[in-house]
Write a protein that holds these residues in place. Structure first.
Motif, mmCIF file in Angstrom:
data_model
loop_
_atom_site.group_PDB
_atom_site.id
_atom_site.type_symbol
_atom_site.label_atom_id
_atom_site.label_comp_id
_atom_site.label_asym_id
_atom_site.label_seq_id
_atom_site.Cartn_x
_atom_site.Cartn_y
_atom_site.Cartn_z
ATOM 1 N N ASP A 158 0.840 -1.178 0.000
ATOM 2 C CA ASP A 158 0.000 0.000 0.000
ATOM 3 C C ASP A 158 0.887 1.245 0.000
ATOM 4 O O ASP A 158 1.974 1.249 0.573
ATOM 5 C CB ASP A 158 -0.898 0.021 1.234
ATOM 6 N N SER A 159 0.402 2.300 -0.635
ATOM 7 C CA SER A 159 1.191 3.523 -0.720
ATOM 8 C C SER A 159 0.307 4.732 -0.463
ATOM 9 O O SER A 159 -0.845 4.773 -0.901
ATOM 10 C CB SER A 159 1.842 3.660 -2.100
ATOM 11 N N ASP A 160 0.858 5.689 0.268
ATOM 12 C CA ASP A 160 0.207 6.986 0.352
ATOM 13 C C ASP A 160 0.341 7.723 -0.978
ATOM 14 O O ASP A 160 -0.566 8.430 -1.396
ATOM 15 C CB ASP A 160 0.851 7.845 1.452
ATOM 16 N N ARG A 175 5.944 9.608 4.285
ATOM 17 C CA ARG A 175 4.968 9.027 3.361
ATOM 18 C C ARG A 175 5.476 7.706 2.791
ATOM 19 O O ARG A 175 6.668 7.536 2.561
ATOM 20 C CB ARG A 175 4.670 10.005 2.220
ATOM 21 N N ARG A 176 4.544 6.772 2.582
ATOM 22 C CA ARG A 176 4.867 5.518 1.895
ATOM 23 C C ARG A 176 4.786 5.777 0.397
ATOM 24 O O ARG A 176 3.728 6.145 -0.115
ATOM 25 C CB ARG A 176 3.902 4.418 2.315
ATOM 26 N N ALA A 180 -3.488 4.858 -4.284
ATOM 27 C CA ALA A 180 -2.749 6.062 -3.890
ATOM 28 C C ALA A 180 -3.705 7.207 -3.584
ATOM 29 O O ALA A 180 -4.617 7.494 -4.364
ATOM 30 C CB ALA A 180 -1.793 6.472 -4.995
ATOM 31 N N ARG A 181 -3.471 7.854 -2.459
ATOM 32 C CA ARG A 181 -4.245 9.041 -2.124
ATOM 33 C C ARG A 181 -3.627 10.300 -2.716
ATOM 34 O O ARG A 181 -4.259 11.345 -2.783
ATOM 35 C CB ARG A 181 -4.370 9.167 -0.611
ATOM 36 N N CYS A 208 2.288 17.597 1.924
ATOM 37 C CA CYS A 208 2.295 17.391 3.383
ATOM 38 C C CYS A 208 1.778 18.567 4.191
ATOM 39 O O CYS A 208 1.291 18.377 5.318
ATOM 40 C CB CYS A 208 3.718 17.036 3.832
#
Length: 320
Positions: free
Chosen positions: A2-4, A26-27, A166-167, A318
């Protein structure tokens, strides 16, 4: 995983943005069509210098922020690929440069008689010179050390990244944004280079500008000398032209005659991702609501502004 964030584009702009986001916790995944050594960035010269990039009002800050990072990376040149190298930029009076010039340590005017070749006025400085294959590998390693992931993947629609969870999606696709985003402001500026055995040259040289038909430059690395170049607007032929290569060698040999007899090691062609109106560095939204950050259109100065733009991307993602 999973990734941000998914960063689309694995050149110097995409990798630096990914690193800054990973440093903020963050990922991050990077999706790149090519391995780092196959990107346009891998072909670059690559001397720190604001070249063929807009908007002028922001380029200075981006460039100086990147210069500060390279100053740190020169402490480990074998690992990072970044070294201090002295040299001369001919045909450009110091007073004609923008405000960023005041932030470059040691940048100075030199007498005409100290300018090599037939170019007259010039300026001298010790600047970061980047061995791009080494540096790109270092950037990927830095990202992975922070927990990020680099994946080779062809992307036809940025919504693919949103669908993957992804967000945040960061668009660092360079010239690819022309088709991916339908951005008709994007166009290629073709650059052809010649790689020769280094005949003992230990300083860089460059001349470009409105009074020069073709840019002339050479950048020394331990095992090779990179000779350039061309700046063909809207040209996209990827095959090196032999006549152009001969002309590049001849122009460089007017400055350093020993270059004429240097053994040719290879030829390179890269397409600078230029954009009318300058770099696109702004936010939007994808259809599913994910934050979209554009960071492309850096022309011939991606290496020069990458970290400054990456800082901006990190703030947009961010800090809101």
């Amino acid at each position: 995983m999973d990734s941000d964030v998914i960063v689309v584009g694995g050149g110097v702009v995409g990798l630096t943005a990914a690193i800054r986001l990973a440093e903020r916790g963050r990922r991050v995944r990077v999706w790149s069509r090519d391995d780092v050594t196959g990107t346009t960035s891998a072909v670059a010269g690559a001397l720190w210098w604001p070249y063929r990039i807009e908007p002028e009002a922001e380029v200075g800050d981006w460039s100086l922020a990147t210069l500060r990072v390279y100053e740190e990376l020169t402490a480990e040149p074998a690992a990072t690929g970044v070294r201090w190298v002295p040299g001369v930029h001919a045909g450009t009076p110091l007073e004609k440069l923008s405000g960023w010039a005041a932030g470059v340590p040691g940048l100075r005017s030199i007498p005409d008689e100290e300018v090599p070749g037939p170019y007259g006025t010039g300026i001298a400085a010790r600047l970061p010179l980047v061995d791009m294959p080494v540096h790109l590998a270092w950037l990927r390693g830095r990202l992975e050390a922070l927990g990020g992931v680099f994946e080779q993947r062809v992307v036809k629609d940025l919504a693919e990244a949103e669908a993957a969870g992804a967000r945040v999606v960061v668009n660092c696709t360079g010239l690819g944004a022309r088709e991916l985003m339908g951005d008709d402001r994007m166009h290629a500026v073709r650059g052809q280079l010649v790689l020769v055995e280094n005949p003992g040259v230990d300083s860089w040289f460059a001349v470009s500008g409105s009074g020069v038909a073709d840019p002339v430059y050479f950048f020394p690395h331990a095992d090779r000398l990179v000779l350039g170049g061309t700046a063909g607007e809207h040209e996209e032929e990827m095959k090196p032209d032999p006549a152009t290569a001969e002309a590049i060698i001849a122009r460089c040999a007017r400055v350093r005659p020993e270059i004429a007899d240097a053994r040719v090691l290879g030829h390179r062609v890269g397409l600078r991702p230029s954009r009318t109106g300058g770099v696109r560095l702004e936010t939007g939204r994808l259809p599913g609501g994910a934050l979209l950050v554009h960071d492309y259109g850096h022309g011939g100065a991606g290496v020069t502004v990458a970290w400054g733009c990456a800082d901006r991307v990190a703030r947009l993602v961010c800090d809101g």
